[in-house]
Design an enzyme around this catalytic site. Structure first.
Site: not given
Ligand code: BG6
Length: 640
Positions: A163, A193, A197, A231, A255, A356
């Site tokens: 992505k 991704h 998980k 986050e 996600h 964020k």
């Molecule tokens: C990514 C985003 O796909 O996922 C990031 O581009 C984000 O901005 C991240 O921080 C979050 O992933 P995780 O696994 O830390 O929740």
């Protein structure tokens, strides 16, 4: 009953194959791919017939590439110790070739190197081509790969795409078209991704294998679902990318919709990849598309201003981050309400939220059941990260001679049940891709539909720039309007607390675990705007308050200031302990995030925890005798 593989069957090493990484000198390789490959090597899940061939724009030899990765793995490995023997095994299988993406000859050299290495390690006929590159190069690189004969290679070949997959519906369709010109759908593996998980994969396992929830899994029994991915980090070094992107494209479109699909889809009749992916796509097709007139009422956007980082240090406003437009209209927070128009979910909202620079890092899915007479709603909480758990918030009879109820939690923690080492999430994705299992990758129809779902929001927001940015301070729960989105529906966000968050207040730092557990279940969030009165002098109300973020002032008769209440402090305990009217008005002077302990819960807790009671009373009496409505009572509760 589905044929679910039994535990105890060991996973076999993946099929022999060559992993070709386009863009191998970039960040993704060292941060995620190499640590994941090392973890797979340690778990003996890579076959002897395996090698990596990297191509990148940095001028390097294979030796340089190996020594660079050897150094970087010390920083990015996810296990406590780098297993030197396994690393050497992997390192000896790394190869590198420098080349520019517009150089057709470089791709011919790449093809020759791949053939040579594959013959050497015995991995001919299984090639993974990993595009660890900006989507701006997708079309060019696919053309070059095709021209160099990669699409015609004998045996299995797969193209793995990272992505962001497009920046809107039109560009995603364009990217799909350009990929499909060279590769059939079954050879395209689009990475999200989150699907790597464990806790996300567990959503399907949980639903499939725990049939007791199945009869309840519908709008008749479930009031609503909340999916939050919060986050603490800001945009860090990615301002340039992020300012063109925003949280809807960065998190929600991919996600969060993936997680929603797992939670809400019809259960597949088999674990066959096509069947699982069909079920997810069918669910997304049932998500109601918003009209532009719906967006203002169903969506909230935010952008962070200056504030605090999780460690208490100062955080700059988004518009002051490197490479961000000082007048940026990009959202760093979004909350949206969706509806699924199918028989199972008609009428029941799903709320998605991500941002964020928020107060805590945590991804949680909360399924709130409809309340039954006499008790609040039960919650089923999937703790996706950083805590990995599934929890039911329920009621239990309090120990004692009378019949009384108390909130309780029933919790399955990964750490209590599994010894599995934590990975990057990429292990399972690389293993699946090598093994030719596309279940955990996004199919064209899913990706395009997910863009269709968020497109009206993106269009409306870009046509109507936000007038109130920045509208939340870094380190808070997000913009106040996000709370309003649910309040208007008669609901509230569940801010999932944990002991670590409560312990930030010195008052709780030494509190015994059982008291913290009681508080975690009892506290409810309240977000307020600057100027709002939390309590009013003379009023009779029955709550006490903890200040998570923000500053308040206590005002006596005639509006005289009696003192400030700051983060980590609490107020309002006197009226509850002594059953008296409020002696002061307490007013928010900045936007505030408070945790509220309702009177009955407070009285129960002080009854059950005499040490806490003594400490609260000591503070309250001190305040009263000093004739102060509020002081700074940030004292530790002594451990019994
Ligand atoms: C990514 C985003 O796909 O996922 C990031 O581009 C984000 O901005 C991240 O921080 C979050 O992933 P995780 O696994 O830390 O929740």
């Amino acid at each position: 009953m589905l044929d679910i593989p039994a535990a105890g069957q060991p996973a076999h090493p993946a099929a022999p194959g060559i992993l070709v990484i386009l863009g191998a000198s970039g960040d993704l390789t060292k941060r995620l791919l190499m640590p994941a490959l090392l973890n797979l090597a340690c778990d003996r899940l890579l076959p002897e017939g395996f090698a990596v061939v990297g191509m990148g724009r940095d001028l390097m030899t294979t030796e340089d590439f190996r020594s660079r990765q050897r150094a970087d793995i010390r920083t990015f490995a996810t296990r406590a110790r780098v297993d030197e023997e396994r690393w050497m095994w992997l390192e000896s299988r790394l190869h590198y070739l420098s080349g520019e993406f517009d150089d057709a000859a470089a791709f011919l050299r790449l093809r020759a190197l791949v053939d040579e290495v594959a013959a050497e390690v015995g991995a001919t006929g299984n090639t993974l081509l990993y595009l660890a590159i900006s989507p701006d190069f997708f079309t060019l690189v696919n053309r070059q790969l095709d021209a160099a004969g990669f699409t015609q290679m004998p045996g299995a070949k797969r193209i793995i795409v990272e992505k962001p997959f497009g920046k809107d519906l039109t560009s995603a369709r364009g990217l799909n078209q350009s990929l499909l010109e060279h590769w059939p759908e079954e050879e395209i593996y689009r990475i999200d991704h989150y699907l790597g998980k464990e806790t996300v994969q567990n959503l399907l396992a949980f639903r499939l294998a725990n049939g007791m929830f199945a009869p309840l899994w519908n709008a008749q029994h479930i009031d609503h679902i909340q999916i939050s991915a919060m986050e603490t980090v800001g945009v860090e070094t990615r301002g340039g990318y992020y300012d063109r992107t925003g949280v809807v494209r960065d998190m929600l479109q991919n996600h969060l919709l993936q997680m929603m699909a797992y939670v809400c889809m019809e259960l597949p009749e088999s674990l066959d990849p096509a069947t699982v992916r069909d079920a997810k796509s069918t669910l997304l097709r049932s998500v109601r598309l918003m009209e532009s007139g719906d967006v203002a009422g169903a969506c909230v956007r935010g952008q962070y201003g200056a504030g605090k980082k999780a460690d208490g240090s100062a955080a700059v406003a988004y518009r002051e981050e490197p490479a961000v437009d000082p007048q940026s209209n990009t959202e760093t927070f979004a909350a949206i309400r969706l509806h699924v128009d199918n028989d199972r979910w008609r009428g029941m909202p799903v709320y998605l939220r991500s941002g964020k620079s928020l107060w805590k890092r945590g991804t949680e899915i909360i399924v709130q059941f409809r309340p039954t007479a006499g008790a609040d709603a039960n919650l089923l909480v999937f703790h996706i990260q950083p805590f990995q758990a599934v929890e039911i918030r329920m009621y239990a009879k309090r120990p004692g001679p009378t019949f009384a109820l108390q909130r309780a939690g029933m919790r399955f923690d990964y750490a209590d049940s599994f010894e599995a080492a934590r990975g990057t999430g990429y292990e399972v994705l690389l293993y699946s891709a090598l093994s030719g299992d596309p279940t955990l990758f996004s199919r064209t129809d899913f990706v395009e539909r997910s863009w269709e779902i968020v497109q009206p929001v993106l269009d409306f927001w870009s046509a109507t720039p936000a007038a109130d940015y920045p509208n939340y301070a870094a380190g808070t729960w997000g913009p106040l309007a996000a709370a309003g989105l649910l309040t208007r529906d008669g609901r509230c966000w569940h801010e999932i607390l944990n002991a670590a968050v409560l312990s930030q207040s010195a008052f709780f730092a030494a509190a015994p675990a059982v008291l913290l557990n009681n508080l975690l279940l009892a506290l409810r969030p309240l977000a307020l705007e600057a100027g709002a009165d939390v309590v009013v002098q003379g009023a009779l109300d029955d709550c006490m308050y903890f200040v998570c973020r923000g500053e308040l002032v206590a005002l006596g008769a005639g509006g005289t200031s009696l003192g400030m209440v700051r983060e980590g402090e609490f107020f309002g305990e006197m009226a509850v302990l002594f059953d008296q009217p409020r002696s002061a008005t307490v007013r928010a002077i900045t936007p505030c995030d408070l945790l509220v302990l309702d009177g009955p819960e407070f009285r129960r807790i002080v009854r059950d925890f005499p040490h806490a009671d003594a400490e609260f009373r000591r503070i309250a009496v001190g305040r009263r005798s000093a004739d102060e409505a509020v002081t700074a009572p940030d004292k530790a509760i002594p451990t019994p």
